[in-house]
Scaffold this motif. Structure first.
Motif, PDB file in Angstrom:
ATOM      1  N   GLY A 168       0.403  16.540   7.321  1.00 45.21           N
ATOM      2  CA  GLY A 168      -0.845  15.803   7.497  1.00 45.21           C
ATOM      3  C   GLY A 168      -0.602  14.311   7.593  1.00 45.21           C
ATOM      4  N   GLY A 169       0.319  13.795   6.772  1.00 44.50           N
ATOM      5  CA  GLY A 169       0.637  12.379   6.833  1.00 44.50           C
ATOM      6  C   GLY A 169       1.233  11.983   8.167  1.00 44.50           C
ATOM      7  N   ILE A 170       2.108  12.831   8.694  1.00 46.68           N
ATOM      8  CA  ILE A 170       2.720  12.545   9.995  1.00 46.68           C
ATOM      9  C   ILE A 170       1.665  12.590  11.101  1.00 46.68           C
ATOM     10  CG2 ILE A 170       4.358  13.390  11.716  1.00 46.68           C
ATOM     11  CD1 ILE A 170       6.078  14.391   9.352  1.00 46.68           C
ATOM     12  N   ALA A 171       0.798  13.612  11.057  1.00 45.22           N
ATOM     13  CA  ALA A 171      -0.246  13.735  12.076  1.00 45.22           C
ATOM     14  C   ALA A 171      -1.221  12.562  12.013  1.00 45.22           C
ATOM     15  CB  ALA A 171      -0.999  15.055  11.906  1.00 45.22           C
ATOM     16  N   ALA A 203      -2.293   4.668  12.824  1.00 45.60           N
ATOM     17  CA  ALA A 203      -1.641   3.366  12.862  1.00 45.60           C
ATOM     18  C   ALA A 203      -1.877   2.649  14.190  1.00 45.60           C
ATOM     19  CB  ALA A 203      -0.142   3.522  12.613  1.00 45.60           C
ATOM     20  N   ALA A 204      -1.975   3.431  15.270  1.00 45.36           N
ATOM     21  CA  ALA A 204      -2.193   2.814  16.579  1.00 45.36           C
ATOM     22  C   ALA A 204      -3.671   2.545  16.837  1.00 45.36           C
ATOM     23  CB  ALA A 204      -1.633   3.712  17.678  1.00 45.36           C
ATOM     24  N   SER A 211      -0.607   6.485   5.975  1.00 49.91           N
ATOM     25  CA  SER A 211       0.040   7.685   6.494  1.00 49.91           C
ATOM     26  C   SER A 211       1.451   7.833   5.939  1.00 49.91           C
ATOM     27  CB  SER A 211       0.084   7.636   8.029  1.00 49.91           C
ATOM     28  OG  SER A 211      -1.214   7.543   8.564  1.00 49.91           O
ATOM     29  N   VAL A 212       2.180   6.716   5.893  1.00 54.70           N
ATOM     30  CA  VAL A 212       3.531   6.748   5.328  1.00 54.70           C
ATOM     31  C   VAL A 212       3.479   7.116   3.851  1.00 54.70           C
ATOM     32  CG1 VAL A 212       5.523   5.320   4.731  1.00 54.70           C
ATOM     33  CG2 VAL A 212       4.515   5.154   7.009  1.00 54.70           C
ATOM     34  N   LEU A 258       0.803  -1.224   0.000  1.00 54.60           N
ATOM     35  CA  LEU A 258       0.000   0.000   0.000  1.00 54.60           C
ATOM     36  C   LEU A 258       0.836   1.275   0.000  1.00 54.60           C
ATOM     37  CD1 LEU A 258      -2.840  -1.102   2.419  1.00 54.60           C
ATOM     38  CD2 LEU A 258      -3.014  -0.690  -0.025  1.00 54.60           C
ATOM     39  N   PHE A 259       2.122   1.205  -0.297  1.00 57.68           N
ATOM     40  CA  PHE A 259       2.937   2.420  -0.362  1.00 57.68           C
ATOM     41  C   PHE A 259       2.342   3.497  -1.273  1.00 57.68           C
ATOM     42  CE2 PHE A 259       7.367   0.742   1.091  1.00 57.68           C
ATOM     43  CZ  PHE A 259       7.017   1.027   2.397  1.00 57.68           C
ATOM     44  N   PRO A 260       1.795   3.162  -2.452  1.00 55.10           N
ATOM     45  CA  PRO A 260       1.259   4.224  -3.305  1.00 55.10           C
ATOM     46  C   PRO A 260      -0.201   4.584  -3.026  1.00 55.10           C
ATOM     47  CG  PRO A 260       1.454   2.174  -4.557  1.00 55.10           C
ATOM     48  CD  PRO A 260       1.874   1.873  -3.148  1.00 55.10           C
ATOM     49  N   PHE A 261      -0.776   4.036  -1.945  1.00 48.42           N
ATOM     50  CA  PHE A 261      -2.203   4.219  -1.687  1.00 48.42           C
ATOM     51  C   PHE A 261      -2.602   5.696  -1.649  1.00 48.42           C
ATOM     52  CE2 PHE A 261      -5.905   4.795   0.980  1.00 48.42           C
ATOM     53  CZ  PHE A 261      -6.768   3.795   0.570  1.00 48.42           C
ATOM     54  N   SER A 262      -1.847   6.520  -0.944  1.00 49.72           N
ATOM     55  CA  SER A 262      -2.198   7.930  -0.774  1.00 49.72           C
ATOM     56  C   SER A 262      -1.401   8.861  -1.681  1.00 49.72           C
ATOM     57  CB  SER A 262      -1.993   8.344   0.694  1.00 49.72           C
ATOM     58  OG  SER A 262      -2.876   7.640   1.537  1.00 49.72           O
TER      59      SER A 262
END
Length: 427
Positions: free
Chosen positions: A271-274, A279-280, A162-163, A36-40
């Motif tokens: 936004g990705g980091i936030a 993930a949790a 998110s990543v 899913l790396f290219p998902f976002s």
């Protein structure tokens, strides 16, 4: 004199599962993470794509939702096959489809039509990986820690999103958006050999007499219907936020005087980091539902995400740290209940019809994910500028009210008790 020997105690992980099973679970989840790396990547590049292709918000939302539409429709045909055939072959085949479709997107997508076709193919690829993988996980942990195990699998799904958003944003600071997308797609190709190595010794479950065709009689189960409704409302909320929250962050930054191009990169990265707090979410939600019950836990989580939805769209003028803090809370809340619905339907479904149950669950669930971003895109296009974001997120918050009312009518036990262990003398 014989020396007495003591059995080495089995090392157990969080949730009481064996360390060996925990290692397998982490490896299986990592395979999904890489896929899913290219998902976002599309969402990260959305402000640039809209300008390059001349898209309005409704069209942009339609392109994103094409991915979910491909997932939803394909689920009706692909997932029932897991009642008859091994999930191994299905998963590896569709992982390849997902990778190829993402590689083709930055090469050929240059308008609404080509983008929709390629994203439908990507959705088809995902459905043959995500749900068969979830089924394998649920079956492996049927007697102990199922909620936590499925939650861990889904947690890696959210972590990859998110990543994907953050890393694509970082790459876009140095590369054209097409090149950044291609890097993410090529990295995702590693998931195919990972899937093969993990599942090469996997044995197909007994078919149970299933024809491998869709069986809609699974909807006669009332608990199944309610959990599917909850999942549909969850998916609508989830994908509204995934598509439009980064665009909202761009608006917040532009209102503070940041250049639009710089704002797009900053919004994707920050936004990705936030949103990495998502993930949790599923693993925590899964653990809570193992203890407190599926419906009760999902209701509490929906109440939290709904509260943030009703507030955040009206806060454009608030300080940037406040917005980011709410974004982090939002990211956790929209994700925390995700694994609960999938776990619940595996528990209330007849084992021989689990594939059909997951198919209907995915189709109706992701239909919400398809419709949500398009509706919000239309609201943004048609509403007065001063209230468009507040109205859009408030409509999102209203979904939580419907979900909570529905979930409060069903009562299910927490995680089923583990099967008793047979004494060695009976083996």
């Amino acid at each position: 004199m014989e020396q007495a020997t003591k059995a080495t105690p089995e090392i157990r992980w969080l949730g009481g599962i064996q360390a060996r099973d925990a290692a397998w679970l982490l490896a299986m989840s990592s395979m999904l993470f890489v896929l899913l790396f290219p998902f976002s990547s599309y969402v990260a590049a959305l402000p640039l794509i809209k300008e390059e292709w001349g898209l309005n918000n409704t069209q942009a939302g339609f392109i994103f939702s094409a991915y979910l539409a491909g997932f939803a429709v394909s689920a009706l045909f692909v997932l029932p096959l897991t009642d008859r055939f091994s999930s191994k072959y299905i998963l590896i085949c569709f992982a390849s489809i997902s990778v190829v479709s993402h590689i083709l997107f930055p090469i050929f997508a240059d308008n609404l039509v080509t983008a929709v076709v390629l994203r439908v193919l990507a959705g088809l690829g995902l459905v043959g990986v995500y749900n068969p993988g979830m089924r394998v996980v649920a079956e492996r942990f049927a007697n102990n820690g199922r909620g936590m195990a499925v939650g861990t699998y889904v947690t890696f799904f959210y972590a990859s999103n998110s990543v994907s958003l953050a890393l694509t944003g970082v790459l876009m600071a140095h590369l054209e958006w097409r090149d950044a997308y291609m890097v993410m797609a090529l990295l995702a190709a590693l998931s195919v050999p990972m899937a093969y190595l993990l599942l090469r010794s996997h044995k197909a479950p007994e078919g149970g007499g299933s024809s491998g065709a869709l069986d809609l009689s699974v909807l006669k189960n009332r608990a199944t219907r309610i959990f599917i409704l909850g999942y549909s409302l969850h998916a609508a909320e989830l994908y509204i936020v995934r598509v439009w929250l980064p665009a909202f962050l761009v608006v917040v930054l532009v209102a503070k005087g940041v250049d639009s191009a710089e704002a797009a990169i900053t919004a994707a990265t920050v936004g990705g980091i936030a949103l990495a707090t998502a993930a949790a979410g599923p693993v925590v939600g899964g653990i809570l539902s193992d203890r407190w019950g599926r419906a009760a836990s999902a209701s509490v989580i929906f109440a939290l995400s709904g509260a943030v939805s009703f507030a955040i769209g009206w806060l454009i003028g608030f300080p940037w740290p406040v917005i980011i803090g709410l974004t982090a809370l939002y990211g956790w809340a929209i994700a925390a209940d995700s694994a609960i619905y999938s776990t619940a339907v595996t528990e209330v479904s007849e084992p021989s019809k689990l594939g059909s149950t997951l198919a209907v669950h995915s189709f109706l669930g992701f239909t919400g994910g398809v419709i949500g971003p398009i509706v919000v895109g239309a609201i943004l296009d048609l509403s007065p500028e001063a209230i468009r974001w507040g109205l859009a997120f408030s409509v999102t918050g209203a979904l939580s009210i419907v979900a909570i009312i529905s979930l409060m009518t069903v009562r299910t036990p927490a995680s089923p008790p583990p099967a008793p262990t047979r004494p060695a003398s009976e083996a």
